[in-house]
Design a protein around this motif. Structure first.
Motif, PDB file in Angstrom:
ATOM      1  N   HIS A  65      -6.952   2.233  -2.850  1.00  0.00           N
ATOM      2  CA  HIS A  65      -7.484   2.275  -1.597  1.00  0.00           C
ATOM      3  C   HIS A  65      -5.764   2.698  -0.737  1.00  0.00           C
ATOM      4  O   HIS A  65      -6.132   3.162   0.805  1.00  0.00           O
ATOM      5  N   ASP A  66      -4.662   2.751  -0.644  1.00  0.00           N
ATOM      6  CA  ASP A  66      -2.519   3.492   0.076  1.00  0.00           C
ATOM      7  C   ASP A  66      -2.573   3.047  -1.947  1.00  0.00           C
ATOM      8  O   ASP A  66      -2.414   3.053  -2.482  1.00  0.00           O
ATOM      9  N   SER A  98      -2.152   7.219   8.449  1.00  0.00           N
ATOM     10  CA  SER A  98      -2.478   6.917   7.291  1.00  0.00           C
ATOM     11  C   SER A  98      -3.505   6.063   7.598  1.00  0.00           C
ATOM     12  O   SER A  98      -5.000   5.498   6.781  1.00  0.00           O
ATOM     13  N   THR A 144      -8.000   6.724   6.599  1.00  0.00           N
ATOM     14  CA  THR A 144      -8.565   5.945   5.868  1.00  0.00           C
ATOM     15  C   THR A 144      -9.781   4.933   5.819  1.00  0.00           C
ATOM     16  O   THR A 144     -10.748   4.620   5.384  1.00  0.00           O
TER      17      THR A 144
END
Length: 394
Positions: free
Chosen positions: A43-44, A83, A87
């Motif tokens: 997810h990151d 970012s 997302t």
């Protein structure tokens, strides 16, 4: 070329730092998120999952001995914001927490300082970020700043309320020490370094598994189980296994091809066992050295174990000679030696520690003893070993 190499090494260190930081973060989670799990690059950079849902995204930034503080117009800030906008929906008030972790210190009077845990001031940070986005002329952050300013005011407010900053995080040189602090109750007395090598080795395996998407995350529960299992290996009746089958280097097979224990295997027609025997020999020898270096065993304990193995071998060897008699053919001698080899290697009765039952170690120590000529499999092995030594000295 020098500048390019520096950038590559900084990036590599950043990835290693990210992986190591994830372990420290997972250890911290045993107090706040005992049911949580950590993922990498899913997810990151790093993310906390609960019930399969991301609840906190962490952007992790590492700077080598940087004295520069973190300001609101910096690349790290806007790359991170870009970012998160790319997302996840910035205006989702039920979305995951958004955390920037950095080794830099947030500059006083900035939005980054206003967002510091544990008492962030998001309204103040929002105003400062809008001002920074409008005032900055940096081309590298132009698109991210424009996208942030294009958000609806309500979306921006929710977005910034979900942000926080953890600054002044220990650098890569200090992470191991921080992990040790978290583990101080579990670290075995006198063997902390060996324990940490095992834990880091396991964690790097998990990191590779996550990056290759073989599994998505590692839970706090799983980490604590692994720590408990490693810790158990340092009790008085156990020992840790420090050398795996995969640690056998390919070049060792050629180096061991002319070893005495390999000749002993060939003399009884055990050619199919050569590679497995080399792996067992290598693991047992290397592990013995590691145990001695870490003071997990001493020479007297090793000598007693080898003495037990030699004594048991001698009994079986004598039975083999009695059964063969003096008129045994070469073929019968070879077959009897092969049967002895199999019987002795299958024995696990004698252990260096009562609860240490890794079969490779006993097999490998037998091959070590065979390499020194203390034990053998062919009825005529002593004369053959002497011939080998004479040939080597000639």
């Amino acid at each position: 070329m020098a500048s390019s190499a520096h950038e590559a090494s900084a990036s590599a260190l950043g990835y290693i730092f990210q992986a190591q930081f994830a372990l420290l973060e997972l250890l911290r989670g045993q107090e706040d998120r005992p049911d949580g799990a950590i993922s990498l690059e899913l997810h990151d950079d790093v993310a906390w999952d609960e019930d399969g849902r991301p609840v906190e995204l962490l952007q992790v930034k590492h700077h080598i001995r940087s004295v520069r503080s973190l300001g609101d117009k910096d690349d790290d800030v806007w790359r991170t914001i870009q970012s998160w906008m790319d997302t996840h929906a910035p205006g989702d008030e039920y979305g995951p927490m958004l955390t920037l972790v950095t080794t830099q210190q947030a500059r006083p009077g900035t939005a980054m300082a206003a967002l510091k845990a544990p008492n962030p001031a998001p309204a103040q940070a929002l105003e400062l970020l809008i001002a920074a986005a409008q005032e900055s002329k940096a081309m590298e952050t132009k698109d991210a700043r424009a996208a942030f300013l294009a958000l609806q005011p309500a979306q921006r407010a929710v977005f910034v309320r979900r942000m926080r900053v953890i600054d002044g995080t220990p650098s890569i040189d200090d992470l191991d020490a921080q992990v040790r602090v978290k583990l101080r109750v579990a670290l075995p007395d006198g063997h902390a370094d060996s324990f940490m090598r095992q834990l880091w080795a396991w964690w790097y395996e998990q990191t590779v598994e996550m990056l290759q998407k073989r599994h998505t995350s590692v839970s706090v529960t799983r980490l604590m189980q692994r720590i408990s299992r490693i810790r158990d290996d340092y009790t008085s009746d156990r020992l840790p296994t420090l050398v795996g089958r995969e640690d056998f280097p390919p070049e060792a097979e050629a180096e061991l091809a002319d070893a005495c224990f390999v000749h002993q295997l060939r003399w009884v027609g055990a050619g199919r066992q050569l590679n497995k025997a080399m792996v067992d020999y290598y693991r047992a020898y290397t592990q013995t050295v590691a145990w001695l270096e870490d003071d997990l065993v001493d020479l007297d304990e090793l000598a007693r174990f080898e003495g037990d193995l030699s004594d048991e071998w001698q009994r079986e060897f004598d039975w083999m000679l009695d059964d063969l008699g003096e008129d045994a053919t070469d073929r019968e001698q070879e077959q009897a030696g092969k049967a002895l080899l199999r019987k002795v290697l299958d024995q696990t009765r004698y252990r260096i520690r009562e609860a240490y039952d890794e079969a490779f170690f006993s097999r490998g120590k037998h091959h070590e003893l065979a390499d020194r000529g203390r034990v053998g499999w062919h009825p005529d092995f002593e004369a053959r070993v002497k011939n080998l030594i004479r040939a080597a000295r000639a």
